[in-house]
Design a protein around this motif. Structure first.
Motif, short mmCIF file in Angstrom:
data_model
loop_
_atom_site.label_atom_id
_atom_site.label_comp_id
_atom_site.label_asym_id
_atom_site.label_seq_id
_atom_site.Cartn_x
_atom_site.Cartn_y
_atom_site.Cartn_z
N GLU A 1 -47.68 15.56 -23.22
CA GLU A 1 -47.81 16.41 -22.03
C GLU A 1 -47.05 17.72 -22.23
OE1 GLU A 1 -49.68 15.76 -19.54
OE2 GLU A 1 -50.23 13.71 -20.09
N ASP B 1 -49.13 19.83 -24.53
CA ASP B 1 -50.27 20.42 -23.81
C ASP B 1 -49.83 21.57 -22.92
OD1 ASP B 1 -52.06 17.26 -23.30
OD2 ASP B 1 -51.95 18.64 -25.01
N HIS C 1 -51.19 25.29 -23.42
CA HIS C 1 -51.86 26.00 -22.33
C HIS C 1 -51.24 27.38 -22.11
CE1 HIS C 1 -54.15 26.52 -18.67
NE2 HIS C 1 -53.04 26.82 -18.02
N PRO D 1 -64.63 16.49 -24.12
CA PRO D 1 -63.88 17.44 -23.28
C PRO D 1 -64.30 18.89 -23.54
CG PRO D 1 -62.41 15.80 -24.19
CD PRO D 1 -63.72 15.62 -24.89
N GLU D 2 -64.46 19.23 -24.80
CA GLU D 2 -64.87 20.60 -25.15
C GLU D 2 -66.24 20.92 -24.57
OE1 GLU D 2 -67.16 22.65 -28.82
OE2 GLU D 2 -65.98 20.84 -29.21
N GLN E 1 -66.27 21.32 -20.75
CA GLN E 1 -65.76 22.60 -20.28
C GLN E 1 -66.77 23.73 -20.49
OE1 GLN E 1 -61.37 23.35 -20.95
NE2 GLN E 1 -61.62 21.56 -22.29
N LEU F 1 -66.66 17.48 -15.52
CA LEU F 1 -65.27 17.62 -15.95
C LEU F 1 -64.47 16.36 -15.66
CD1 LEU F 1 -64.68 21.30 -14.80
CD2 LEU F 1 -64.65 20.49 -17.17
N GLU F 2 -64.69 15.78 -14.49
CA GLU F 2 -63.99 14.54 -14.16
C GLU F 2 -64.38 13.43 -15.13
OE1 GLU F 2 -63.20 11.64 -10.32
OE2 GLU F 2 -65.22 12.34 -10.80
N ASN G 1 -62.40 13.29 -18.04
CA ASN G 1 -60.98 13.09 -17.71
C ASN G 1 -60.23 14.41 -17.57
OD1 ASN G 1 -58.93 11.29 -17.03
ND2 ASN G 1 -58.07 11.31 -19.09
N LEU G 2 -60.95 15.44 -17.18
CA LEU G 2 -60.34 16.76 -16.93
C LEU G 2 -60.29 16.99 -15.43
CD1 LEU G 2 -62.25 18.72 -19.72
CD2 LEU G 2 -59.87 17.94 -19.80
N ARG H 1 -57.88 18.01 -13.39
CA ARG H 1 -57.31 19.28 -12.92
C ARG H 1 -58.35 20.40 -12.99
NH1 ARG H 1 -52.60 22.08 -11.97
NH2 ARG H 1 -51.39 20.17 -12.12
N LYS H 2 -59.09 20.47 -14.09
CA LYS H 2 -60.10 21.51 -14.21
C LYS H 2 -61.23 21.31 -13.21
CE LYS H 2 -59.22 22.88 -18.97
NZ LYS H 2 -58.74 24.21 -18.55
#
Length: 667
Positions: A99, A102, A106, A261-262, A265, A284-285, A288-289, A291-292
């Protein structure tokens, strides 16, 4: 209380357990939680409400297994606040170095990300290099990007990057030969295809057929890339474009999970551009993204749905949604809806609009403290509008309170009122502005009875002294005590950095002239003329010689941009000063006294020696120093005064000039 709170649900139960333990405190609070097995509930409630100090304390003493979670949630909060170094420490303590990595990735803080990875999660080093490569590629720094991809042991990414440029096939082949020999045939074939069909390679038909061919061959990753190259410009048909995006997502989800994930997005970006935020969030969910996904819905102003997604993530996501929703409502000016979500924010918006009826209606639901806070804001608003009497009326009606935000507002109100440029009150034929009378009562109650402390008390007490002396002139005018009024006007010259400087010198000169104090009148009127001249000529200067022995502030820095007197008045004073200056009976000097500390001759009406800076107590009636005179004190408040001035005032007023307690003369 715990039994009753259970009926209110899990949240209420946690809240009750937490606050009971905190109120009990110490070992007793810990034993209470431990005995009832409520430690974890209390910790969870503390985390949800940002009470991390209490969360750590309770966890350490009742449920140590919760400590990693407390560290993790605290780290997330610190990250949101921009405290990255502290957040890193907490992530490490929570055994979640990934974390921290990451977080730094970011923020593009590569050195920090690499340091954490090297020390705590070496397996993430390649991922950092890969992300650095992507950033360098986006910035068209291809050589740097290639180096990063090679360090990440992903030469295929460097090859892909060069192929995508169209004119860098030689570099793509170089990378393949040096780092991925097994890809050489593929790159050569692709190069041949490109060169053969270069004229059509940019068409929708070419891209679509290539993507489908790769899909049929089972080259799933390449097919995904091909589908993702199709955008709105190539494919204006939205339905078909959505089909291509869905195919890319399904291929990644089914065959190339590492790219999911890529791909999610990239597809989400296309969907957002095409007003498909809900669909983008769902994808996105799925990757597992969360937040995005939430951020995507926030951008689309789908706040209710964003809250549903936020519940599936960390608590900070819900705070993010609420914060952004409130910000949007403020931007839209939608105070009605804002008042349902955050009454305090709605109150602030109504206040900016000057809708004070709505402000007080909302504040009334929040309690007396909020009403008083709103009254402070209302008063400041009225001062800015120049409605000083209305500002004071608001504070009188709703009261004051010695809290931090209110005190800073009261200070602003005081400064505004003290700069009141009223020369003569319309209601009482007085030289004292009505606003000073009202402010004196408000300030006295606040300072003497409101519990003010610290620097704010020092500032407000000084302002009270000024306003008291100014307002007291009104009472003395009513009693025809002109000699006291004269002394008060002279004493107020010490505060010309707070009061309108030209008005202060005019009244001081005028009252001295009427009291036959010709020398002081001449000096003060001369200063008035100097100020008037400097207003007309900004490049002018003021001779401060006569005031070097006084505690009167320099007038140069306080000269107003516009005179508060008409030209006729200024000419009359100028003529009087000129005539007096030609007379042999008037000296251009202020009266002096001997300083009790250093023996230097200093200004008679000054309370601070100009040389040694020793301060002398001042008379509560006149504002003059208590030197060489008989001093008396009020039996109630204990403040000192010259005996003659006290008796002169009290014989008329029957009360102490400061605390207004019934008093008598001293004999």
């Amino acid at each position: 209380a715990l039994r009753v709170s259970k009926k209110g649900g899990a949240t209420e139960y946690k809240k009750t357990a937490f606050y009971f333990a905190i109120s009990v405190g110490g070992e007793a609070g810990i034993q209470f939680l431990t005995k009832r097995g409520l430690g974890e509930l209390a910790v969870q409630y503390a985390i949800e409400n940002g009470e991390y100090t209490d969360a750590f304390h309770i966890a350490k003493n009742t449920c140590k297994q919760k400590l990693p979670e407390v560290h993790y949630q605290y780290a997330l909060a610190l990250e949101d606040e921009g405290h990255f170094e502290r957040a890193e420490e907490e992530f490490i303590k929570a055994s979640k170095p990934k974390e921290a990595i990451d977080m730094y990735t970011h923020q593009r803080q590569w050195d920090d990300a690499m340091r954490v990875a090297s020390n705590h999660d070496p397996i993430s080093i390649t991922a950092i290099y890969e992300e650095q490569g992507r950033c360098a590629e986006e910035q068209k720094n291809f050589q740097a990007a290639e180096n990063y991809y090679i360090n990440a042991k992903k030469p295929q990414l460097a090859i892909k990057m060069y192929k995508n440029q169209g004119n860098m096939w030689d570099k793509a082949l170089r990378v393949a030969r040096n780092h991925a020999p097994h890809l050489v045939p593929t790159v050569e074939t692709e190069h041949h295809t490109y060169m053969t069909n270069v004229s059509d390679s940019g068409s929708l038909e070419y891209r679509r057929s290539q993507a489908r061919l790769l899909h049929q061959r089972g080259q799933h990753s390449e097919a995904i890339s091909a589908y993702l190259e199709i955008d709105e410009k190539l494919c204006p048909d939205k339905r078909e474009l959505m089909e291509h995006m869905d195919t890319a997502v399904n291929l990644a989800k089914k065959f190339v999970r590492a790219r999911f994930p890529e791909v999610a997005q990239k597809v989400a970006t296309v969907l957002k551009r095409n007003k498909e935020a809900k669909k983008a969030a769902k994808i996105l969910e799925g990757a597992n993204l969360v937040r995005k996904a939430v951020e995507t819905l926030i951008e689309a102003r789908e706040f209710d749905l964003a809250r549903q997604y936020a519940k599936r993530g960390s608590p900070d996501l819900m705070r993010l949604v609420d914060s952004r929703h409130q910000r949007q409502l403020v931007s839209d000016g939608d105070t009605d809806k804002l008042s349902q979500i955050n009454p305090t924010a709605a109150i602030e918006m109504y206040a900016k609009q000057g809708a004070w009826d709505r402000v007080y209606k909302l504040a009334g639901k929040q309690g007396k403290e909020m009403i008083i806070r709103c009254a402070a804001m209302n008063a400041e608003f009225e001062v800015k509008k120049g409605r000083l009497d209305k500002a004071i009326a608001v504070l009188k009606k709703h009261g004051t309170q010695a809290s931090g935000p209110n005190l800073s507002t009261y200070i602003k109100v005081c400064r505004g009122v003290m700069k009141d440029t009223t020369i003569e009150s319309k209601n009482a034929n007085s030289i004292v502005p009505d606003s000073h009378i009202g402010l004196r009562d408000v300030l006295f109650d606040l300072v003497m009875n409101g519990g003010v402390s610290g620097k704010e008390k020092e500032t407000l007490t000084r302002y009270l002294r000024v306003i008291h002396l100014s307002a007291l002139r009104r009472r003395c005018e009513e009693f025809k005590l002109e000699n006291l009024v004269m002394k008060q006007c002279v004493a107020l010259l010490r505060y010309t950095n707070l009061l309108p400087v030209d008005i202060a010198f005019y009244h001081a000169g005028d009252k001295c002239r009427k009291a036959n104090e010709q020398e002081m009148a001449f000096v003060f009127f001369n200063r008035f003329v100097d100020i008037s001249d400097m207003i007309e000529d900004e490049d002018g200067d003021i001779d401060e010689t006569e005031f070097l022995i006084t505690d009167i502030p320099s007038a140069i820095k306080t000269v107003p941009k516009k005179s508060n007197f008409d030209e006729a008045t200024r000419d009359d004073i100028r003529e009087w000063a000129l005539t007096a200056g030609m007379s042999n009976n008037v000296n251009n000097e202020l009266p002096t006294r001997k300083c009790g500390n250093c023996g230097t001759k200093t200004y008679s009406a000054g309370v601070t020696c100009h040389k040694c800076k020793t301060t002398t107590p001042e008379c509560i009636v006149t504002g003059w120093p208590l030197v060489g005179v008989e001093v008396v004190k009020c039996d109630k408040c204990g403040l000192p005064a010259r005996k003659d001035a006290w008796n002169t005032y009290v014989i008329k007023a029957k009360a102490c000039p400061w605390c207004n307690t019934r008093s008598a003369a001293f004999y």
